[in-house]
Write an enzyme that holds these catalytic residues in place. Sequence first.
Site, PDB file in Angstrom:
ATOM      1  N   HIS A 280      16.020 -22.967  -8.328  1.00 36.79           N
ATOM      2  CA  HIS A 280      15.538 -23.517  -7.042  1.00 36.79           C
ATOM      3  C   HIS A 280      16.624 -24.460  -6.522  1.00 36.79           C
ATOM      4  O   HIS A 280      17.707 -24.020  -6.188  1.00 36.79           O
ATOM      5  CB  HIS A 280      14.183 -24.189  -7.315  1.00 36.79           C
ATOM      6  N   HIS A 319      16.992 -13.879  -3.035  1.00 37.14           N
ATOM      7  CA  HIS A 319      15.914 -14.771  -2.628  1.00 37.14           C
ATOM      8  C   HIS A 319      14.605 -14.007  -2.728  1.00 37.14           C
ATOM      9  O   HIS A 319      14.575 -12.808  -2.444  1.00 37.14           O
ATOM     10  CB  HIS A 319      16.136 -15.251  -1.187  1.00 37.14           C
ATOM     11  N   ASP A 375      22.202 -21.840  -0.841  1.00 37.76           N
ATOM     12  CA  ASP A 375      22.969 -22.591  -1.836  1.00 37.76           C
ATOM     13  C   ASP A 375      24.373 -22.065  -2.067  1.00 37.76           C
ATOM     14  O   ASP A 375      25.160 -22.688  -2.770  1.00 37.76           O
ATOM     15  CB  ASP A 375      22.213 -22.584  -3.175  1.00 37.76           C
TER      16      ASP A 375
HETATM   17  N1  CMC Z   1      22.471 -11.866  -9.250  1.00 37.76           N
HETATM   18  C1  CMC Z   1      22.329 -10.664  -9.817  1.00 37.76           C
HETATM   19  N2  CMC Z   1      21.191  -9.955  -9.826  1.00 37.76           N
HETATM   20  C2  CMC Z   1      20.134 -10.515  -9.223  1.00 37.76           C
HETATM   21  C3  CMC Z   1      20.212 -11.759  -8.601  1.00 37.76           C
HETATM   22  C4  CMC Z   1      21.432 -12.455  -8.618  1.00 37.76           C
HETATM   23  N3  CMC Z   1      21.566 -13.644  -8.042  1.00 37.76           N
HETATM   24  N4  CMC Z   1      19.002 -12.070  -8.074  1.00 37.76           N
HETATM   25  C5  CMC Z   1      18.205 -11.058  -8.374  1.00 37.76           C
HETATM   26  N5  CMC Z   1      18.886 -10.101  -9.054  1.00 37.76           N
HETATM   27  C6  CMC Z   1      18.384  -8.805  -9.506  1.00 37.76           C
HETATM   28  C7  CMC Z   1      17.480  -8.942 -10.708  1.00 37.76           C
HETATM   29  O1  CMC Z   1      18.190  -8.847 -11.912  1.00 37.76           O
HETATM   30  C8  CMC Z   1      16.532  -7.800 -10.486  1.00 37.76           C
HETATM   31  O2  CMC Z   1      17.189  -6.620 -10.862  1.00 37.76           O
HETATM   32  P1  CMC Z   1      16.363  -5.418 -11.582  1.00 37.76           P
HETATM   33  O3  CMC Z   1      15.390  -4.949 -10.541  1.00 37.76           O
HETATM   34  O4  CMC Z   1      17.390  -4.431 -11.953  1.00 37.76           O
HETATM   35  O5  CMC Z   1      15.686  -6.054 -12.776  1.00 37.76           O
HETATM   36  C9  CMC Z   1      16.358  -7.749  -8.971  1.00 37.76           C
HETATM   37  O6  CMC Z   1      17.578  -8.292  -8.448  1.00 37.76           O
HETATM   38  C10 CMC Z   1      15.182  -8.540  -8.444  1.00 37.76           C
HETATM   39  O7  CMC Z   1      15.286  -9.887  -8.974  1.00 37.76           O
HETATM   40  P2  CMC Z   1      14.064 -10.820  -9.274  1.00 37.76           P
HETATM   41  O8  CMC Z   1      14.451 -11.809 -10.321  1.00 37.76           O
HETATM   42  O9  CMC Z   1      12.850  -9.980  -9.529  1.00 37.76           O
HETATM   43  O10 CMC Z   1      13.878 -11.520  -7.885  1.00 37.76           O
HETATM   44  P3  CMC Z   1      13.054 -12.837  -7.634  1.00 37.76           P
HETATM   45  O11 CMC Z   1      12.518 -12.739  -6.262  1.00 37.76           O
HETATM   46  O12 CMC Z   1      12.084 -13.082  -8.734  1.00 37.76           O
HETATM   47  O13 CMC Z   1      14.164 -13.965  -7.736  1.00 37.76           O
HETATM   48  C11 CMC Z   1      15.751 -15.631  -7.220  1.00 37.76           C
HETATM   49  C12 CMC Z   1      14.650 -14.705  -6.674  1.00 37.76           C
HETATM   50  C13 CMC Z   1      16.242 -16.540  -6.075  1.00 37.76           C
HETATM   51  C14 CMC Z   1      15.158 -16.522  -8.321  1.00 37.76           C
HETATM   52  C15 CMC Z   1      16.897 -14.765  -7.762  1.00 37.76           C
HETATM   53  O14 CMC Z   1      17.454 -13.961  -6.746  1.00 37.76           O
HETATM   54  C16 CMC Z   1      17.986 -15.600  -8.447  1.00 37.76           C
HETATM   55  O15 CMC Z   1      17.864 -15.914  -9.625  1.00 37.76           O
HETATM   56  N6  CMC Z   1      19.076 -15.973  -7.677  1.00 37.76           N
HETATM   57  C17 CMC Z   1      20.077 -16.837  -8.230  1.00 37.76           C
HETATM   58  C18 CMC Z   1      19.598 -18.285  -8.173  1.00 37.76           C
HETATM   59  C19 CMC Z   1      19.640 -18.829  -6.772  1.00 37.76           C
HETATM   60  O16 CMC Z   1      20.589 -18.660  -6.030  1.00 37.76           O
HETATM   61  N7  CMC Z   1      18.560 -19.551  -6.397  1.00 37.76           N
HETATM   62  C20 CMC Z   1      18.471 -20.216  -5.114  1.00 37.76           C
HETATM   63  C21 CMC Z   1      17.355 -19.680  -4.280  1.00 37.76           C
HETATM   64  S1  CMC Z   1      17.481 -20.219  -2.590  1.00 37.76           S
HETATM   65  C22 CMC Z   1      17.185 -21.915  -2.646  1.00 37.76           C
HETATM   66  C23 CMC Z   1      15.796 -22.269  -2.891  1.00 37.76           C
HETATM   67  O17 CMC Z   1      14.875 -21.737  -2.240  1.00 37.76           O
HETATM   68  O18 CMC Z   1      15.596 -23.161  -3.728  1.00 37.76           O
END
Ligand code: CMC
Length: 440
Positions: A280, A319, A375
């Site tokens: 986050h 996201h 971010d």
């Molecule tokens: N790099 C590589 N792969 C990713 C990433 C990433 N940053 N984000 C998601 N994926 C992949 C993930 O491995 C999954 O692949 P598969 O379907 O093959 O298993 C797919 O994309 C869907 O990911 P998810 O984890 O189910 O998606 P989510 O909606 O649960 O997660 C997130 C959202 C923001 C936590 C995630 O994209 C992430 O960890 N990003 C990196 C951390 C980040 O930048 N966070 C800041 C968010 S914006 C600021 C805020 O709101 O606080």
Amino acid sequence: MQDAIAYPEYQTMAAETLTIVDNRTGKKYELPIANGTIKALDLRQIKVSDDDFGLMTYDPAFMNTALCKSKVTFIDGDKGILRYRGYPIEQLAEKSNFLETAYLILYGELPTKSQYDEWVHNITTHTLIHENIKKLMDGFHYDAHPMGMIISTVAALSTFYTDAKHIHDPQSRRKQTFRLIGKMPTLAAFAFRHSLGRPYVYPDNNLGYTENFMSMLWKMTEPEYTANPVFAKALDVLFILHADHEQNCSANAMRGIGSSFVDPYSAIAGAAAALYGPLHGGANEAVLHMLDEVGSVANVPAFIKSVKEGNGRLMGFGHRVYKNYDPRAKVIKQLADEVFDVTGRNPKLDIALELERIALSDEYFIKRKLYPNVDFYSGLIYQAMGFPVEMFPVLFSIPRTAGWIAQWEEMLTDEEQKIARPRQVYLGYDTRDYVAMSKR
Ligand code: CMC
């Protein structure tokens, strides 16, 4: 200052229904559809067995559950749209300032001149913190993470403002709002000065909100601090961009904790703790660590390959809601150019641009709709301005306080809300008898 605004009422009469046929019993159920949702409680009438409590939905991480009705922030993740109270984020970033936007988020309308002046006065006159809070800060180790200090000290504020527990009194809520928005920069700056071993700088009421924050951070022996206008503007725009983001992890924490009717300082401490995590508000800190790890533009393809193989994530990408370019990231990218004109180019920018270029043309990221989020570039700006990475989530928590309070206020005044209490699917043991230790 206004208390409430008239809105068009939510659609309460269901124009449409969803018909569910239970194949086992042949029974038919008509569930009203309102505002694009069915009520989870309406499923209760469907029984899986005679003694069944009623059908529930299973939704880990609230992937498809609307927790509330809200009028604060609108996001269309597919189109990359973000609006506060209907106003596009791009217009607010260009034309508004943080305190005006905070007012808009909290009270629903842009302030008139007199409302704005009164609001600014009320925030400005609530920036000082009790000297005992200063002593509390002194108790932290020299290398304490400033976010840990913020979480602890904002919680401690509840012991100084015991009137804050009157959460059903609008006047009390208003007072705590002034205090929280006024004091968060002071707590943040004091945490920063503590880490440097520098004396604390008290708020200066002659300065604007952002300039005063900068003065408390960086003033040395000069009689009055003069903020660099480019930095002050950039910080203010970053504050606008981070002020609210509807039902994210920390807003959900704020609503969940607040639903027990605890005081807002304790609830904000919980929300700030949720923000601290690397998925986050800690993500921009993680982006900087990642850029250090990548080291050079030449290493970018190998790094992307390793992410695709499942070794970590590309931080600052992806996201839960945006499946398009985060509109905040677009504004920040422009802002970066203005800041780098003053500071000189952050060498990590080239690595970030190359990561973005490769990721946006790579099948893995395209298929999963992973785009830069807020971010990805914000940390580069903060670093160029002289902030250590530990301060990044703190800088997020200052403006987000406005959003947390707006979400909290909305939750408290919503008659449909109750204490947050999700259900579970119990898959553990059925009853079994205690076994003496000698027999295990
Ligand atoms: N790099 C590589 N792969 C990713 C990433 C990433 N940053 N984000 C998601 N994926 C992949 C993930 O491995 C999954 O692949 P598969 O379907 O093959 O298993 C797919 O994309 C869907 O990911 P998810 O984890 O189910 O998606 P989510 O909606 O649960 O997660 C997130 C959202 C923001 C936590 C995630 O994209 C992430 O960890 N990003 C990196 C951390 C980040 O930048 N966070 C800041 C968010 S914006 C600021 C805020 O709101 O606080």
